[in-house]
Design a protein around this motif. Structure first.
Motif, PDB file in Angstrom:
ATOM      1  N   ASP A  84       1.946 -35.794  18.918  1.00 42.88           N
ATOM      2  CA  ASP A  84       2.079 -37.074  19.757  1.00 42.88           C
ATOM      3  C   ASP A  84       2.816 -38.213  19.011  1.00 42.88           C
ATOM      4  O   ASP A  84       2.886 -39.167  19.315  1.00 42.88           O
ATOM      5  CB  ASP A  84       0.738 -37.645  20.295  1.00 42.88           C
ATOM      6  CG  ASP A  84      -0.419 -37.718  18.956  1.00 42.88           C
ATOM      7  OD1 ASP A  84       0.276 -37.666  17.684  1.00 42.88           O
ATOM      8  OD2 ASP A  84      -1.474 -38.305  19.389  1.00 42.88           O
ATOM      9  N   SER A 255       3.649 -30.287  23.270  1.00 44.10           N
ATOM     10  CA  SER A 255       2.048 -30.537  23.855  1.00 44.10           C
ATOM     11  C   SER A 255       1.322 -29.648  22.791  1.00 44.10           C
ATOM     12  O   SER A 255       1.758 -28.680  22.307  1.00 44.10           O
ATOM     13  CB  SER A 255       1.962 -30.090  25.253  1.00 44.10           C
ATOM     14  OG  SER A 255       2.290 -28.581  25.371  1.00 44.10           O
ATOM     15  N   GLU A 256      -0.022 -29.732  22.838  1.00 47.31           N
ATOM     16  CA  GLU A 256      -0.919 -28.920  22.282  1.00 47.31           C
ATOM     17  C   GLU A 256      -0.822 -27.469  22.826  1.00 47.31           C
ATOM     18  O   GLU A 256      -1.048 -26.500  22.260  1.00 47.31           O
ATOM     19  CB  GLU A 256      -2.681 -29.368  22.370  1.00 47.31           C
ATOM     20  CG  GLU A 256      -2.435 -30.878  21.434  1.00 47.31           C
ATOM     21  CD  GLU A 256      -4.000 -31.139  21.680  1.00 47.31           C
ATOM     22  OE1 GLU A 256      -4.803 -30.346  21.895  1.00 47.31           O
ATOM     23  OE2 GLU A 256      -4.271 -32.589  21.204  1.00 47.31           O
ATOM     24  N   ASP A 257      -0.749 -27.425  24.137  1.00 48.06           N
ATOM     25  CA  ASP A 257      -0.561 -26.156  24.856  1.00 48.06           C
ATOM     26  C   ASP A 257       0.734 -25.327  24.431  1.00 48.06           C
ATOM     27  O   ASP A 257       0.660 -24.095  24.223  1.00 48.06           O
ATOM     28  CB  ASP A 257      -0.573 -26.209  26.299  1.00 48.06           C
ATOM     29  CG  ASP A 257      -1.901 -26.423  27.171  1.00 48.06           C
ATOM     30  OD1 ASP A 257      -2.669 -26.620  26.231  1.00 48.06           O
ATOM     31  OD2 ASP A 257      -1.790 -26.880  28.118  1.00 48.06           O
ATOM     32  N   GLU A 260      -0.300 -24.193  21.091  1.00 51.87           N
ATOM     33  CA  GLU A 260      -1.150 -22.961  21.078  1.00 51.87           C
ATOM     34  C   GLU A 260      -0.320 -21.771  21.663  1.00 51.87           C
ATOM     35  O   GLU A 260      -0.697 -20.732  21.195  1.00 51.87           O
ATOM     36  CB  GLU A 260      -2.134 -23.302  22.292  1.00 51.87           C
ATOM     37  CG  GLU A 260      -3.027 -22.087  22.783  1.00 51.87           C
ATOM     38  CD  GLU A 260      -3.750 -21.362  21.736  1.00 51.87           C
ATOM     39  OE1 GLU A 260      -4.202 -20.268  22.264  1.00 51.87           O
ATOM     40  OE2 GLU A 260      -3.931 -21.780  20.699  1.00 51.87           O
ATOM     41  N   GLN A 274      -5.340 -26.106  27.213  1.00 51.19           N
ATOM     42  CA  GLN A 274      -6.394 -26.849  27.647  1.00 51.19           C
ATOM     43  C   GLN A 274      -5.722 -28.276  28.438  1.00 51.19           C
ATOM     44  O   GLN A 274      -6.470 -29.175  28.707  1.00 51.19           O
ATOM     45  CB  GLN A 274      -6.845 -27.594  26.273  1.00 51.19           C
ATOM     46  CG  GLN A 274      -7.467 -26.545  25.450  1.00 51.19           C
ATOM     47  CD  GLN A 274      -8.781 -25.828  25.960  1.00 51.19           C
ATOM     48  OE1 GLN A 274      -9.281 -26.283  26.731  1.00 51.19           O
ATOM     49  NE2 GLN A 274      -8.806 -24.106  25.812  1.00 51.19           N
ATOM     50  N   GLY A 275      -4.539 -28.120  28.655  1.00 51.17           N
ATOM     51  CA  GLY A 275      -3.878 -29.275  29.556  1.00 51.17           C
ATOM     52  C   GLY A 275      -3.816 -30.446  28.714  1.00 51.17           C
ATOM     53  O   GLY A 275      -3.680 -31.457  29.137  1.00 51.17           O
ATOM     54  N   LYS A 276      -3.446 -30.186  27.345  1.00 50.52           N
ATOM     55  CA  LYS A 276      -3.255 -31.517  26.453  1.00 50.52           C
ATOM     56  C   LYS A 276      -1.781 -31.168  25.852  1.00 50.52           C
ATOM     57  O   LYS A 276      -1.369 -30.099  25.674  1.00 50.52           O
ATOM     58  CB  LYS A 276      -4.469 -31.377  25.395  1.00 50.52           C
ATOM     59  CG  LYS A 276      -5.554 -31.390  25.845  1.00 50.52           C
ATOM     60  CD  LYS A 276      -6.725 -31.462  24.636  1.00 50.52           C
ATOM     61  CE  LYS A 276      -8.401 -31.725  25.355  1.00 50.52           C
ATOM     62  NZ  LYS A 276      -8.989 -31.774  24.215  1.00 50.52           N
TER      63      LYS A 276
END
Length: 276
Positions: A84, A255-257, A260, A274-276
């Protein structure tokens, strides 16, 4: 004429006015790494300018056409915008990279010489982007297709969303894009993704060459004109779609996704989003 030493991701040969461009990797499944993206526009620019070439066959070497984007090889290009804290500079650089990669696929679509794709085995993600830029698509019976970017937390941005609505229709595209499901050659033919299905890799390649040879026997300037007229009605829509998805991905893709998804590829395990 054979130009096999000029490229790392392709072999290029020409015979009787037909050029054959074959994906050769270098990584498993002809995955699309940095060499692919840098060399593809050069290959098709050279073929477009060659008066001896009147049609092109696009094929993949080995058991599969292409596994699509080579995530491990390209992971570094995503790194600057992950998390971010990425500011305007890194995001602008990422946007420029997307535009350059889009230009690589555009070189296939914009080539004045008709392109006939011969697909065997897997054709995934970027492979779909690539064949959607071809004029005619044939498949072997064992071919499998997947608009799989959703599975790796990416919005497809290399042309599938821009070109496939005119090829398979909006409903079929939404089903493939939102699920990331695999379809076989019979289903691909049913929805119009491929023109015809042949028994095996050898037969589909022969069929592609036969069609390319038939095209090459026609008046070349008229063939160029047919492509130009057929493309005219959709060029603006394609370009608008490509611009929009490039801007969207530069803003929202990190994104974190996505982290991942890339990590799970390296660790060879299922991703957990996780939708983050």
């Amino acid at each position: 004429m054979t130009l096999t030493d000029a490229w790392k991701a392709f072999t290029v040969t020409t015979d009787a006015h037909v050029a054959t461009v074959t994906l050769i990797g270098p990584n498993k499944g002809n995955a699309m790494g940095p060499d692919f993206w840098s060399e593809l526009p050069l290959v098709f620019s050279a073929l477009d300018a060659d008066p001896e070439v009147r049609a092109i066959v696009l094929a993949g070497s080995g058991r599969n056409f292409s596994y699509g984007l080579d995530l491990p090889a390209m992971a570094g290009d995503f790194g600057a915008v992950m998390g971010d804290k990425a500011q305007a500079g890194p995001r602008s650089t990422f946007h420029d990279m997307i535009k350059r990669m889009q230009a690589s696929i555009n070189a296939v679509a914009d080539c004045r010489k008709p392109v006939v794709a011969a697909v065997q085995g897997w054709c995934i993600g970027g492979g779909i982007d690539l064949i959607s830029a071809a004029d005619i698509r044939y498949a072997s019976a064992d071919a499998k297709f997947s608009v799989r970017e959703v599975k790796v937390a990416i919005v497809a941005d290399m042309g599938s969303f821009a070109r496939l609505p005119a090829i398979i229709g909006d409903g079929h595209l939404r089903e493939l894009a939102l699920t990331g499901k695999d379809i076989d050659s019979a289903r691909a033919q049913q929805i119009g993704l491929v023109n015809d299905v042949f028994d095996d890799a050898e037969t589909v390649l022969a069929a592609a060459h036969a069609t390319a040879t038939e095209i090459a026997a026609n008046p070349p300037l008229v063939v160029h004109g047919i492509k130009a007229v057929l493309d005219h009605g959709r060029v603006a829509a394609v370009q608008d779609s490509l611009r929009y998805v490039a801007a969207w991905n530069a803003a929202f893709l990190p994104s974190e996704d996505l982290t991942e998804a890339i990590t799970s590829v390296f660790e060879k395990r299922p991703a957990s989003f996780q939708g983050k």
